[in-house]
Design a protein around this motif. Structure first.
Motif, PDB file in Angstrom:
ATOM      1  N   ASP A 238      24.774   2.627  86.611  1.00 56.82           N
ATOM      2  CA  ASP A 238      23.983   2.163  85.463  1.00 56.82           C
ATOM      3  C   ASP A 238      23.699   3.325  84.518  1.00 56.82           C
ATOM      4  O   ASP A 238      22.595   3.878  84.498  1.00 56.82           O
TER       5      ASP A 238
ATOM      6  N   LYS B  21      19.827   4.639  82.393  1.00 57.37           N
ATOM      7  CA  LYS B  21      19.308   6.010  82.480  1.00 57.37           C
ATOM      8  C   LYS B  21      19.388   6.737  81.134  1.00 57.37           C
ATOM      9  O   LYS B  21      19.272   7.970  81.081  1.00 57.37           O
ATOM     10  N   LYS B  22      19.579   6.002  80.048  1.00 59.66           N
ATOM     11  CA  LYS B  22      19.807   6.640  78.749  1.00 59.66           C
ATOM     12  C   LYS B  22      18.614   7.472  78.285  1.00 59.66           C
ATOM     13  O   LYS B  22      18.796   8.518  77.640  1.00 59.66           O
TER      14      LYS B  22
ATOM     15  N   ALA C 204      16.570   9.228  80.104  1.00 61.40           N
ATOM     16  CA  ALA C 204      16.634  10.515  80.810  1.00 61.40           C
ATOM     17  C   ALA C 204      17.734  11.390  80.219  1.00 61.40           C
ATOM     18  O   ALA C 204      17.548  12.606  80.031  1.00 61.40           O
TER      19      ALA C 204
ATOM     20  N   CYS D 183      27.334   9.970  78.566  1.00 60.23           N
ATOM     21  CA  CYS D 183      25.881   9.812  78.608  1.00 60.23           C
ATOM     22  C   CYS D 183      25.200   9.835  77.245  1.00 60.23           C
ATOM     23  O   CYS D 183      23.995   9.576  77.149  1.00 60.23           O
TER      24      CYS D 183
END
Length: 317
Positions: free
Chosen positions: A14, A18-19, A21, A284
């Motif tokens: 996922d 966690k974007k 972070a 990310c």
């Protein structure tokens, strides 16, 4: 013959969840890089600050760098940097730019030759003046700026402007963090480093385009799927390709860094850092940023969405 999978098939990490972070980490990294650059500055090489560079080879076996440094420091020429250059017998001598015109620089070269006499063989002597070094610095900044701008235009035409914004944010993140790591470690920043930064930009955008291609493909296939779920699926489908490319490139770069000698060590280090940070930003940053935009789905209404959405994991790498 079985395929090599560094990432297990069917991985469902996922990334989008966690974007926050990821964004927080990248924000801190950029702020720290800017702060370190403002405090320490960069250790500009002779290309950017001018000076004298002499490549010599010892005639009596491996060069004694310590003895050479002591011997030349008595000449009163200011800052002198001496380091092994390739083979143990070869040494690179860097002398700060002397006050005065070209005659003053030539006098410094003659002083070094008089001190070392015939104990060494003089392979190369170069002088970079202040005007040339300033022009080289500005050309380097211009090259990086134009490259990022051209990449923005390319992504805009190939995809949509939202994708272009995500790609450029990731690129700026990579460039700033690379400058920050050089400022932190005090490594020499020269024209080869600028070349490495441009290469990093190209590598990073290549990674980003691969993921964006899968995102665009899935946007056309899964018109009713939640955007966050679709982006996660796209990243996971290309994750094996991304990791394999990065690992194989790193193996070659590590060999260059360890065995290539001082002449390409700065370039190799910049590339190693760039591959790591570029892979991170493609996954990310560049993809999660898309969640803040409205992405257009395919206008082709002839596709049967319900049948397509039943095909789970179709098109995976």
């Amino acid at each position: 013959m079985r395929r090599l999978h560094m990432i297990p098939t069917g991985t469902k990490i996922d990334f989008i969840g966690k974007k926050i972070a990821f964004f927080a980490f990248s924000f801190c990294l950029i702020i720290a890089s800017i702060g370190i650059f403002g405090t320490n500055g960069l250790n500009y090489g002779i290309d950017f600050k001018g000076g004298i560079m002499m490549e010599v080879r010892s005639n009596s076996g491996p060069a004694d760098v310590g003895a050479l440094r002591t011997q030349l420091s008595k000449l009163g020429l200011g800052e002198i940097s001496i380091q092994e250059f390739g083979e143990p017998e070869e040494v690179l001598i860097r002398i700060q730019r002397q006050d005065g015109d070209e005659k003053a620089q030539q006098a410094a070269v003659e002083a070094v030759k008089s001190e070392l006499k015939d104990t060494v063989e003089y392979r190369r002597t170069e002088f970079v003046g202040p005007k040339v070094s300033e022009e080289l610095f500005m050309d380097g900044v211009m090259a990086v700026t134009l490259a990022i701008g051209a990449i923005l235009v390319y992504i805009w035409f190939r995809f949509e402007w939202q994708f272009g914004m995500g790609a450029v944010v990731a690129l700026i993140h990579d460039v700033i963090s690379t400058i920050g790591i050089f400022a932190l470690l005090g490594m020499e920043f020269n024209l080869s480093t600028v070349a490495a930064v441009l290469t990093i930009a190209g590598y990073s955008i290549n990674d980003t385009v691969v993921v964006y291609d899968r995102v665009r493909e899935n946007l056309r296939k899964y018109k009713k799927m939640d955007l966050a779920e679709l982006l996660n699926m796209s990243v996971n489908e290309t994750l094996t390709r991304t990791v394999m490319t990065s690992v194989t490139t790193l193996v070659a770069l590590l060999a260059l860094y360890i065995l290539g000698g001082e002449v390409i060590r700065g370039f190799s280090f910049a590339m190693i850092w760039g591959i790591l940070i570029g892979t991170y930003s493609s996954i990310c940053l560049a993809v999660p940023i898309l969640t803040y935009f409205v992405l257009r789905r395919s206008d082709d209404e002839d596709e049967e969405d319900s049948e397509i959405e039943k095909v789970e994991g179709e098109g995976a790498v």
